[in-house]
Design a protein around this motif. Structure first.
Motif, mmCIF file in Angstrom:
data_model
loop_
_atom_site.group_PDB
_atom_site.id
_atom_site.type_symbol
_atom_site.label_atom_id
_atom_site.label_comp_id
_atom_site.label_asym_id
_atom_site.label_seq_id
_atom_site.Cartn_x
_atom_site.Cartn_y
_atom_site.Cartn_z
ATOM 1 N N LEU A 221 -61.949 -41.074 32.354
ATOM 2 C CA LEU A 221 -62.663 -41.254 33.609
ATOM 3 C C LEU A 221 -62.430 -42.633 34.204
ATOM 4 O O LEU A 221 -62.280 -42.777 35.423
ATOM 5 C CB LEU A 221 -64.155 -41.010 33.386
ATOM 6 C CG LEU A 221 -64.518 -39.683 32.705
ATOM 7 C CD1 LEU A 221 -66.018 -39.516 32.653
ATOM 8 C CD2 LEU A 221 -63.872 -38.519 33.420
ATOM 9 N N GLY A 222 -62.409 -43.648 33.360
ATOM 10 C CA GLY A 222 -62.197 -45.001 33.859
ATOM 11 C C GLY A 222 -60.824 -45.165 34.494
ATOM 12 O O GLY A 222 -60.688 -45.738 35.588
ATOM 13 N N VAL A 223 -59.801 -44.659 33.822
ATOM 14 C CA VAL A 223 -58.445 -44.760 34.365
ATOM 15 C C VAL A 223 -58.319 -43.953 35.653
ATOM 16 O O VAL A 223 -57.686 -44.389 36.622
ATOM 17 C CB VAL A 223 -57.423 -44.293 33.313
ATOM 18 C CG1 VAL A 223 -56.023 -44.227 33.914
ATOM 19 C CG2 VAL A 223 -57.424 -45.238 32.120
ATOM 20 N N LEU A 253 -57.508 -34.950 40.573
ATOM 21 C CA LEU A 253 -56.268 -34.589 39.882
ATOM 22 C C LEU A 253 -55.993 -35.507 38.701
ATOM 23 O O LEU A 253 -55.486 -35.063 37.670
ATOM 24 C CB LEU A 253 -55.094 -34.632 40.862
ATOM 25 C CG LEU A 253 -55.091 -33.563 41.958
ATOM 26 C CD1 LEU A 253 -53.839 -33.689 42.815
ATOM 27 C CD2 LEU A 253 -55.178 -32.162 41.361
ATOM 28 N N SER A 254 -56.333 -36.769 38.828
ATOM 29 C CA SER A 254 -56.131 -37.690 37.710
ATOM 30 C C SER A 254 -57.058 -37.358 36.551
ATOM 31 O O SER A 254 -56.685 -37.483 35.383
ATOM 32 C CB SER A 254 -56.350 -39.129 38.177
ATOM 33 O OG SER A 254 -56.123 -40.040 37.127
ATOM 34 N N ILE A 260 -51.702 -38.354 40.271
ATOM 35 C CA ILE A 260 -51.896 -38.509 41.714
ATOM 36 C C ILE A 260 -50.632 -38.226 42.512
ATOM 37 O O ILE A 260 -50.676 -38.205 43.743
ATOM 38 C CB ILE A 260 -52.398 -39.930 42.044
ATOM 39 C CG1 ILE A 260 -51.311 -40.966 41.755
ATOM 40 C CG2 ILE A 260 -53.662 -40.255 41.267
ATOM 41 C CD1 ILE A 260 -51.659 -42.358 42.240
ATOM 42 N N PHE A 261 -49.497 -37.999 41.856
ATOM 43 C CA PHE A 261 -48.253 -37.815 42.597
ATOM 44 C C PHE A 261 -48.246 -36.581 43.498
ATOM 45 O O PHE A 261 -47.610 -36.614 44.559
ATOM 46 C CB PHE A 261 -47.068 -37.779 41.635
ATOM 47 C CG PHE A 261 -46.735 -39.123 41.060
ATOM 48 C CD1 PHE A 261 -46.338 -40.172 41.880
ATOM 49 C CD2 PHE A 261 -46.825 -39.365 39.700
ATOM 50 C CE1 PHE A 261 -46.039 -41.415 41.363
ATOM 51 C CE2 PHE A 261 -46.530 -40.602 39.171
ATOM 52 C CZ PHE A 261 -46.134 -41.639 40.000
ATOM 53 N N GLY A 291 -49.493 -44.701 40.304
ATOM 54 C CA GLY A 291 -49.331 -43.408 39.658
ATOM 55 C C GLY A 291 -48.935 -43.498 38.204
ATOM 56 O O GLY A 291 -49.142 -42.538 37.438
ATOM 57 N N SER A 292 -48.353 -44.632 37.792
ATOM 58 C CA SER A 292 -47.924 -44.795 36.401
ATOM 59 C C SER A 292 -48.933 -45.555 35.553
ATOM 60 O O SER A 292 -48.688 -45.757 34.354
ATOM 61 C CB SER A 292 -46.574 -45.534 36.365
ATOM 62 O OG SER A 292 -45.605 -44.852 37.131
ATOM 63 N N LEU A 293 -50.032 -45.983 36.142
ATOM 64 C CA LEU A 293 -51.014 -46.757 35.379
ATOM 65 C C LEU A 293 -51.569 -45.978 34.191
ATOM 66 O O LEU A 293 -51.848 -46.563 33.140
ATOM 67 C CB LEU A 293 -52.168 -47.184 36.290
ATOM 68 C CG LEU A 293 -51.965 -48.444 37.139
ATOM 69 C CD1 LEU A 293 -53.175 -48.677 38.011
ATOM 70 C CD2 LEU A 293 -51.693 -49.641 36.263
ATOM 71 N N ASP A 294 -51.745 -44.653 34.364
ATOM 72 C CA ASP A 294 -52.335 -43.884 33.279
ATOM 73 C C ASP A 294 -51.455 -43.889 32.043
ATOM 74 O O ASP A 294 -51.960 -43.840 30.915
ATOM 75 C CB ASP A 294 -52.613 -42.446 33.735
ATOM 76 C CG ASP A 294 -51.372 -41.771 34.277
ATOM 77 O OD1 ASP A 294 -50.423 -42.487 34.630
ATOM 78 O OD2 ASP A 294 -51.360 -40.528 34.345
#
Length: 351
Positions: A221-223, A253-254, A260-261, A291-294
């Motif tokens: 959830l945080g990410v 979506l995340s 998110i892409f 979009g790549s942070l996760d």
């Protein structure tokens, strides 16, 4: 015969008592059912923020209520400020769209000729877009059923989001109350666990539940929240219409591990078709980073707690969303993950 009659009388009496208890329990559940999701979410928030609350108590000289009030206030600001900002952009975009359609002043800019050279999508996209720029009303009339369905979905989503914000506010208040009474809450949780599986195993069960809730809340959830906020900032800077709606979709979506892409890709096409090259490239770089942070943050956060299969989180999120709306999307992921880890602990302990 006397023993049989006595046994029958005892069985009937026990059945009546159990039946009355079941009726009372069902009645109590029916009364509190509207608050089940906010209560569950409040417990999750309280467990996730307990380390920070404990540090605040040290800084405040042991004043627990003051620390709990401060945390609840910060939570409300974190929830309401982005919600208000993003909802303003969404309302402004919808109002401008409706006004332009009514007055006939809404115009779609023509795409650059270079768009036709894009592979696969360039030719049909350019043709459709230029047709809309020449006669928007006729183009919209061709897709009237789809537009009505999309408008209904947007309206229902906005209504659900507003109700979910109210539930989140209630949950934050509940979390603050639980933190203010954290010692009593912890004793109650340990007592329930001890009644279920015994004193020694109950303590392990309570610790496992705490670890799972804290890990999943931060890692999933945080990410997702960080990605949605950063994506929303990018949308607002680039002047994307209805940026708040797209940021909300990014959050959803995340959370379900899709990313998110699917939202940023069409927006990137729109930006490259309508904006200058330098801002478009900068927005592309920003979108790729967000979009790549996760991929970077989730292993760091989840690795400190428990490893959770993505399928469990996905099923929990979708099932929670179907049963309880948008807020269930978040609560479902945490609750099902907790149940999954407890089931594994029980199975392998007995094996």
């Amino acid at each position: 015969m006397v023993e049989q009659r006595e046994f029958l009388a005892n069985a009937i009496e026990a059945s009546v008592r159990i039946g009355l208890l079941l009726v009372l329990a069902a009645w109590c559940f029916d009364i509190i059912r509207p608050f089940v999701i906010p209560i569950a979410w409040g417990i999750i928030i309280a467990v996730a923020q307990y380390p920070g609350y404990r540090q605040l108590c040290v800084w405040f000289g042991g004043r627990r209520r003051a620390a709990a009030i401060l945390i609840a206030t910060i939570d409300l600001l974190v929830l309401l400020v982005p919600a208000v900002l993003l909802s303003d952009t969404l309302l402004d975009g919808l109002q401008g769209l409706a006004k332009g359609l009514q007055e006939g002043t809404l115009a779609v800019p023509r795409l650059p000729e270079s768009v036709k050279d894009w592979p696969l999508i360039g030719e049909p996209l350019s043709g459709f877009w230029n047709q809309a720029s020449q006669n928007l009303a006729a183009t919209a009339a061709k897709f009237a059923p789809q537009l009505r369905a999309a408008a209904g979905w947007v309206l229902s989503t906005a209504t659900g989001a507003g109700f979910s914000v109210l539930q989140f506010i209630i949950a934050i208040v509940i979390a603050g109350a639980l933190l203010a009474q954290s010692d009593a809450s912890a004793r109650f949780a340990r007592a329930v666990a001890a009644r279920l599986v015994g004193e020694e195993k109950g303590a392990d069960l309570a610790r496992l539940a705490e670890t799972v809730v804290r890990s999943v809340t931060k890692g999933i959830l945080g990410v997702a929240l960080i990605q949605a906020i950063l994506a929303g900032i990018g949308f607002m800077v680039m002047g994307i219409p209805a940026a708040g709606l797209w940021a909300l979709l990014c959050l959803l979506l995340s959370t379900v591990q899709i990313g998110i892409f699917p939202i940023t890709l069409p927006i990137l096409i729109y930006v490259f078709a309508t904006a200058d090259t330098v801002p478009a490239v900068l927005f592309l770089v920003w979108s790729l980073i967000v979009g790549s942070l996760d991929n970077v943050l989730k292993p760091l956060v989840l690795g400190r707690g428990v490893q959770v299969p993505m399928a469990v989180i996905f099923v929990g999120s979708i099932g929670g969303f179907i049963s309880s709306g948008i807020i269930g999307l978040f609560v479902g992921a945490v609750v099902l993950t907790l149940g999954y880890k407890l089931l594994l602990a029980w199975v392998y302990e007995r094996a």
